[in-house]
Design a protein around this motif. Structure first.
Motif, PDB file in Angstrom:
ATOM      1  N   GLY A   1       9.382  -5.674  14.578  1.00 32.63           N
ATOM      2  CA  GLY A   1      10.623  -6.199  14.815  1.00 32.63           C
ATOM      3  C   GLY A   1      10.646  -6.486  13.041  1.00 32.63           C
ATOM      4  N   ASP A   2      11.649  -7.055  12.367  1.00 31.46           N
ATOM      5  CA  ASP A   2      12.327  -6.797  11.083  1.00 31.46           C
ATOM      6  C   ASP A   2      11.066  -7.538  10.370  1.00 31.46           C
ATOM      7  OD1 ASP A   2      14.059  -5.458  12.016  1.00 31.46           O
ATOM      8  OD2 ASP A   2      15.473  -7.400  11.473  1.00 31.46           O
ATOM      9  N   TYR A   3      10.268  -6.769   8.853  1.00 34.43           N
ATOM     10  CA  TYR A   3       9.754  -7.484   8.006  1.00 34.43           C
ATOM     11  C   TYR A   3       8.666  -7.966   8.210  1.00 34.43           C
ATOM     12  CZ  TYR A   3      14.892  -8.525   7.058  1.00 34.43           C
ATOM     13  OH  TYR A   3      15.779  -8.613   6.336  1.00 34.43           O
ATOM     14  N   ASN A   4       7.958  -6.633   9.203  1.00 33.83           N
ATOM     15  CA  ASN A   4       6.618  -6.886   9.519  1.00 33.83           C
ATOM     16  C   ASN A   4       5.566  -6.155   8.948  1.00 33.83           C
ATOM     17  OD1 ASN A   4       5.808  -8.334  12.147  1.00 33.83           O
ATOM     18  ND2 ASN A   4       7.407  -7.552  12.742  1.00 33.83           N
ATOM     19  N   GLU A   5       4.586  -6.407   8.551  1.00 34.97           N
ATOM     20  CA  GLU A   5       3.653  -5.060   8.041  1.00 34.97           C
ATOM     21  C   GLU A   5       2.846  -5.016   9.068  1.00 34.97           C
ATOM     22  OE1 GLU A   5       2.799  -5.621   3.728  1.00 34.97           O
ATOM     23  OE2 GLU A   5       5.146  -6.791   3.468  1.00 34.97           O
ATOM     24  N   LEU A   6       2.271  -3.276   9.133  1.00 39.08           N
ATOM     25  CA  LEU A   6       0.675  -3.035   9.964  1.00 39.08           C
ATOM     26  C   LEU A   6       0.360  -2.470   9.083  1.00 39.08           C
ATOM     27  CD1 LEU A   6       2.594  -4.279  12.063  1.00 39.08           C
ATOM     28  CD2 LEU A   6       2.064  -2.280  13.233  1.00 39.08           C
TER      29      LEU A   6
ATOM     30  N   THR B   1      15.251   4.437   4.901  1.00 30.96           N
ATOM     31  CA  THR B   1      13.594   4.324   5.575  1.00 30.96           C
ATOM     32  C   THR B   1      13.304   6.058   5.245  1.00 30.96           C
ATOM     33  OG1 THR B   1      13.995   3.214   7.261  1.00 30.96           O
ATOM     34  CG2 THR B   1      12.935   4.915   7.662  1.00 30.96           C
ATOM     35  N   GLU B   2      12.197   5.604   4.786  1.00 29.41           N
ATOM     36  CA  GLU B   2      11.224   6.820   4.691  1.00 29.41           C
ATOM     37  C   GLU B   2      10.099   6.847   5.144  1.00 29.41           C
ATOM     38  OE1 GLU B   2       8.944   5.604   0.178  1.00 29.41           O
ATOM     39  OE2 GLU B   2      11.655   5.513  -0.737  1.00 29.41           O
ATOM     40  N   ILE B   3      10.538   8.200   5.780  1.00 34.27           N
ATOM     41  CA  ILE B   3       8.811   8.432   6.551  1.00 34.27           C
ATOM     42  C   ILE B   3       7.959   9.426   6.098  1.00 34.27           C
ATOM     43  CG2 ILE B   3       7.850   9.733   8.891  1.00 34.27           C
ATOM     44  CD1 ILE B   3      10.920   9.019   9.629  1.00 34.27           C
ATOM     45  N   LEU B   4       6.846   9.257   5.529  1.00 38.40           N
ATOM     46  CA  LEU B   4       6.372   9.938   4.491  1.00 38.40           C
ATOM     47  C   LEU B   4       4.384  10.619   5.305  1.00 38.40           C
ATOM     48  CD1 LEU B   4       5.832   7.693   1.750  1.00 38.40           C
ATOM     49  CD2 LEU B   4       8.242   9.152   2.135  1.00 38.40           C
TER      50      LEU B   4
ATOM     51  N   LYS C   1       6.847  -2.516   6.898  1.00 39.21           N
ATOM     52  CA  LYS C   1       6.253  -1.383   6.206  1.00 39.21           C
ATOM     53  C   LYS C   1       5.173  -1.152   7.028  1.00 39.21           C
ATOM     54  CE  LYS C   1       7.134  -3.257   2.033  1.00 39.21           C
ATOM     55  NZ  LYS C   1       7.293  -3.313   0.379  1.00 39.21           N
ATOM     56  N   MET C   2       4.619   0.754   7.373  1.00 39.25           N
ATOM     57  CA  MET C   2       4.003   0.862   8.653  1.00 39.25           C
ATOM     58  C   MET C   2       2.986   1.965   7.617  1.00 39.25           C
ATOM     59  SD  MET C   2       5.174   1.475  12.004  1.00 39.25           S
ATOM     60  CE  MET C   2       4.571   1.691  12.849  1.00 39.25           C
ATOM     61  N   GLN C   3       1.634   1.609   8.214  1.00 39.49           N
ATOM     62  CA  GLN C   3       0.584   3.036   7.584  1.00 39.49           C
ATOM     63  C   GLN C   3      -0.650   3.345   8.802  1.00 39.49           C
ATOM     64  OE1 GLN C   3      -1.318   2.316   3.631  1.00 39.49           O
ATOM     65  NE2 GLN C   3      -0.903   0.578   3.399  1.00 39.49           N
TER      66      GLN C   3
ATOM     67  N   SER D   1      12.693   0.660   6.243  1.00 38.22           N
ATOM     68  CA  SER D   1      11.396   0.976   6.856  1.00 38.22           C
ATOM     69  C   SER D   1      10.616   1.584   5.567  1.00 38.22           C
ATOM     70  CB  SER D   1      11.286   1.022   8.174  1.00 38.22           C
ATOM     71  OG  SER D   1      11.561  -0.411   8.836  1.00 38.22           O
ATOM     72  N   VAL D   2       9.607   1.464   6.090  1.00 36.34           N
ATOM     73  CA  VAL D   2       8.134   2.933   4.946  1.00 36.34           C
ATOM     74  C   VAL D   2       6.906   3.470   5.721  1.00 36.34           C
ATOM     75  CG1 VAL D   2       7.187   3.161   3.269  1.00 36.34           C
ATOM     76  CG2 VAL D   2       9.265   1.632   2.283  1.00 36.34           C
ATOM     77  N   LEU D   3       7.509   3.738   6.523  1.00 35.20           N
ATOM     78  CA  LEU D   3       6.394   5.008   7.881  1.00 35.20           C
ATOM     79  C   LEU D   3       5.584   6.126   6.151  1.00 35.20           C
ATOM     80  CD1 LEU D   3       8.521   3.343   9.420  1.00 35.20           C
ATOM     81  CD2 LEU D   3       7.838   5.317  10.971  1.00 35.20           C
ATOM     82  N   THR D   4       4.087   5.412   6.691  1.00 34.25           N
ATOM     83  CA  THR D   4       3.074   6.459   5.370  1.00 34.25           C
ATOM     84  C   THR D   4       1.598   6.705   6.708  1.00 34.25           C
ATOM     85  OG1 THR D   4       3.770   5.040   4.232  1.00 34.25           O
ATOM     86  CG2 THR D   4       2.183   6.354   3.687  1.00 34.25           C
ATOM     87  N   ASN D   5       1.285   7.623   6.858  1.00 29.17           N
ATOM     88  CA  ASN D   5       0.596   8.490   7.213  1.00 29.17           C
ATOM     89  C   ASN D   5       0.339   7.747   8.773  1.00 29.17           C
ATOM     90  OD1 ASN D   5      -0.435  10.392   5.333  1.00 29.17           O
ATOM     91  ND2 ASN D   5      -1.559   8.088   4.491  1.00 29.17           N
TER      92      ASN D   5
END
Length: 348
Positions: free
Chosen positions: A343-348, A299-302, A332-334, A315-319
């Protein structure tokens, strides 16, 4: 050398056998969307699946080695889940066994699905609860049922005690107050065969409430036949029934067990406020993470602020700025600032 098998057999006979039975066939509807892809007991808390933490905690308080762990699951869980459970048993030096409950017919029916494992010393533990305790299991007693005081006992099965601390009554979800000692879902039985016979009696005689066979009915029958039931107390009862409860449990586990931050995690220009659990392969850049955060592998938290949350793998969380949240795998969230359950495989 001919007497070696005899010597091995003699040694084994001196060692008490302890089996664990873990009913976990429920579909975890209260934990959706997180249980759409994996069973609830495999959701990670502080870096380990709930069921793994449960069996490790039970192993710690048992005086003898665990011989067998029977996991009662739904057939739809799949072979990958089954192998994961067998590996958990192996990590404790026990033999793993997979049993199936195809229909939700109650607690008594679920336990009986592992009937072959109901022998000798047995601990039954339902896999949606964790506990914090510091004691050794007293295997001289007929049975021990772990309880915890609760503010609203009407939502639980409770026990009544006499002056000697022995259980006199089992009451399922009392409408009127009879006791505030709620059964937390962990039981010890000195004679597993006795329990098996009482569970089978319920099935054979259709002793049913609503549409389910209840363990408390078997316990009541055993008590009426002279078995003595005692209570065990835990320091904390940690529920994993829904998102908020699981996030709170993650926090309490981290407080009690402390941080676990992998040396193989990449942490750049960031502040980690402990306690946290950060897995290998995680990447945290220009962020503030913690306290009470678990981050899964890959997982990446940026450029983010994350506290009191569970973030699973890849997962990738950005800003983002989140708290009291659960984020699944491969999300994937930003540019998000709120409390979330994703849940899994969502994009926000």
């Amino acid at each position: 050398c001919r007497d070696v098998p005899w010597r091995v057999s003699t040694i084994k006979n001196k060692i008490k056998i302890m089996n664990l039975i873990i009913p976990m066939a429920g579909m975890g509807k209260r934990m959706r969307p997180h249980t759409l892809s994996i069973p609830k007991p495999l959701i990670p808390v502080a870096g380990k699946p709930i069921v793994q933490r449960l069996v490790e905690d039970i192993a710690r308080v048992c005086k003898q080695n665990i011989d067998e762990i029977a996991f009662i699951i739904h057939p739809s869980f799949g072979k990958d889940v089954e192998q994961m459970l067998l590996n958990i048993a192996k990590s404790l030096g026990a033999t793993g066994k997979i049993c199936y409950q195809e229909e939700p017919k109650g607690t008594a029916h679920a336990i009986l699905c592992a009937g072959d494992s109901l022998r000798d010393n047995v601990v039954v533990a339902f896999a949606d609860t964790l506990f914090v305790a510091d004691f050794n299991l007293d295997t001289t007693k007929d049975s021990i049922i772990w309880v915890q005081k609760v503010a609203d006992p009407s939502a639980f099965g409770v026990v009544k005690l006499n002056n000697e601390g022995m259980i006199t009554d089992f009451v399922e979800k009392p409408k009127d107050f009879v006791s505030d000692l709620a059964i937390i879902g962990i039981y010890y039985f000195k004679d597993g065969k006795n329990l098996r016979a009482e569970l089978q009696y319920l099935i054979d005689n259709n002793v049913i409430k609503g549409t389910e066979y209840q363990l408390t009915d078997a316990l009541e029958n055993m008590k009426n036949k002279g078995l003595k039931f005692y209570t065990g107390q835990v320091n904390e009862w940690l529920d994993c029934g829904n998102k908020n409860a699981t996030v709170q449990t993650n926090q309490r586990v981290l407080v009690n067990c402390g941080s676990e931050i992998s040396k193989e995690a990449e942490i750049v220009s960031s502040q980690i406020i402990e306690p946290c659990c950060i897995a290998k392969g995680a990447k945290i850049v220009n962020s503030v993470v913690g306290p009470y955060v678990s981050v899964g592998e890959g997982t990446e938290i940026l450029n983010s602020v994350v506290s009191n949350s569970i973030i699973q793998t890849n997962s990738v969380l950005t800003n983002v700025n989140i708290t009291n949240s659960m984020v699944g795998n491969s999300v994937k969230m930003q540019k998000t600032a709120e409390e979330l359950s994703v849940g899994d495989y969502n994009e926000l």
